[in-house]
Design an enzyme around this catalytic site. Sequence first.
Site, short mmCIF file in Angstrom:
data_model
loop_
_atom_site.label_atom_id
_atom_site.label_comp_id
_atom_site.label_asym_id
_atom_site.label_seq_id
_atom_site.Cartn_x
_atom_site.Cartn_y
_atom_site.Cartn_z
CG MET A 95 -1.80 -1.24 1.16
SD MET A 95 -3.63 -0.77 1.92
CE MET A 95 -2.98 -0.63 3.68
N GLY A 96 2.07 1.12 -0.46
CA GLY A 96 3.10 2.27 -0.46
C GLY A 96 3.50 2.76 0.83
CD GLU A 138 16.05 -2.21 4.57
OE1 GLU A 138 16.30 -3.25 3.90
OE2 GLU A 138 15.84 -1.06 4.04
N GLY A 139 11.10 -3.18 5.64
CA GLY A 139 10.18 -4.27 5.65
C GLY A 139 9.75 -4.75 4.13
CG HIS A 140 6.87 -1.91 2.23
ND1 HIS A 140 6.87 -0.91 2.83
CD2 HIS A 140 5.58 -2.58 2.41
CE1 HIS A 140 5.60 -0.73 3.49
NE2 HIS A 140 4.90 -1.77 2.94
CD GLN A 147 -6.00 -3.83 2.23
OE1 GLN A 147 -6.11 -4.26 1.30
NE2 GLN A 147 -5.24 -3.96 2.97
CE LYS A 166 3.65 -4.74 11.38
NZ LYS A 166 2.69 -4.21 10.24
CG ASP A 167 0.49 -7.39 7.58
OD1 ASP A 167 -0.49 -6.60 8.04
OD2 ASP A 167 1.66 -7.17 7.40
NE ARG A 170 -2.99 1.23 9.57
CZ ARG A 170 -3.56 0.33 8.77
NH1 ARG A 170 -2.73 -0.74 8.60
NH2 ARG A 170 -4.57 0.57 7.84
P1 AMP Z 1 1.42 -3.05 3.53
O1 AMP Z 1 1.92 -1.84 2.75
O2 AMP Z 1 1.53 -2.69 4.77
O3 AMP Z 1 0.06 -3.62 3.00
O4 AMP Z 1 2.57 -4.25 3.41
C1 AMP Z 1 2.82 -4.58 2.30
C2 AMP Z 1 3.46 -5.98 2.18
O5 AMP Z 1 4.74 -5.64 3.20
C3 AMP Z 1 2.75 -7.16 3.25
O6 AMP Z 1 2.85 -8.31 2.66
C4 AMP Z 1 3.30 -7.00 4.57
O7 AMP Z 1 3.34 -8.15 5.52
C5 AMP Z 1 4.95 -6.55 4.24
N1 AMP Z 1 5.16 -5.87 5.41
C6 AMP Z 1 4.79 -4.92 6.24
N2 AMP Z 1 5.69 -4.44 6.96
C7 AMP Z 1 6.69 -5.55 7.02
C8 AMP Z 1 7.90 -5.56 8.01
N3 AMP Z 1 8.16 -4.87 9.14
N4 AMP Z 1 8.52 -6.72 7.71
C9 AMP Z 1 8.27 -7.72 6.71
N5 AMP Z 1 7.38 -7.44 6.14
C10 AMP Z 1 6.44 -6.20 5.89
#
Ligand code: AMP
Length: 281
Positions: free
Chosen positions: A30-31, A35-37, A61, A149-150, A187
Amino acid sequence: MRIINTVGEMQRFSDALHRQGKTVAVVPTMGFLHEGHLSLMRLGKQKSDVLVVTIFVNPTQFGPGEDFEDYPRDWERDRQLVESVGADCIFAPEAAEMYPEGYQSAVTVRHITQNLCGLSRPTHFEGVATVVAKLFNCTKPDCAIFGQKDFQQLMVIRRMVRDLDFDIEIVGAPIVREEDGIAMSSRNTYLSEEERRSARSLSRALSEVKALCAGGERDAGTLVRHAAGIIGAEKLGRIDYVKICDVDTMQDTGRITGAAAMALAVHFSRARLIDNVLLGE
Ligand code: AMP
């Protein structure tokens, strides 16, 4: 790097790559990237010839009163970050491209969506499953990377892919944390400095539970009380849930006998943070 905004162009791009014998990995996001992404993207690059990153803040969602309008967005920064990891394409459709007038379909994953986040966000996982199915049909990937994480989301996607025969490998990637242990999240920008300090209690509680479990404690009630005690001692957080569940069914478990996870969600004023740790086998 190619930027694509329409479903048709995305499908043609992916078809052309497949005709050239190339494999495609997709990382849905979702942008407001962190670093996780980026870790997911690096994994995607290792797994496939071509990496497509999707950036779409999916309205369906978010429940009523949730943070869809406020969700942080920074297109230019995201574009540069995606380019910096060497991705080949960003797919960033508008909501009207994904849900044009007359749109009326949805994907429901029935049981594993009923607990944890599904209890407090009853429409969330239908929105997630539907948009991910659509993103798969747009990008036509060979593999897709999701973060642990999710955790419940990853399980929902795995279930959907199995149940609906998507020919796509789903890869789960480890949680990336800040130096102080907080799981990275778009967030986290909602947190004040004080809330951020307080939010460290989430990962601290999970590591203590993991250590207790490794030391032989298998009673879920004891472990949940321990974690809730650590988080509850910080006055700023309001616990939504702290639970131990079976990883396959997502049902609460009383005693850890096989693979289980502790998952939690805690509100800090505007931010609802989630985190989890795997326990048991
Ligand atoms: P989001 O943009 O929050 O919808 O996340 C997109 C993807 O990045 C999803 O597969 C999340 O599980 C993953 N993600 C978000 N935060 C993390 C994190 N801290 N470590 C690993 N993956 C992450």
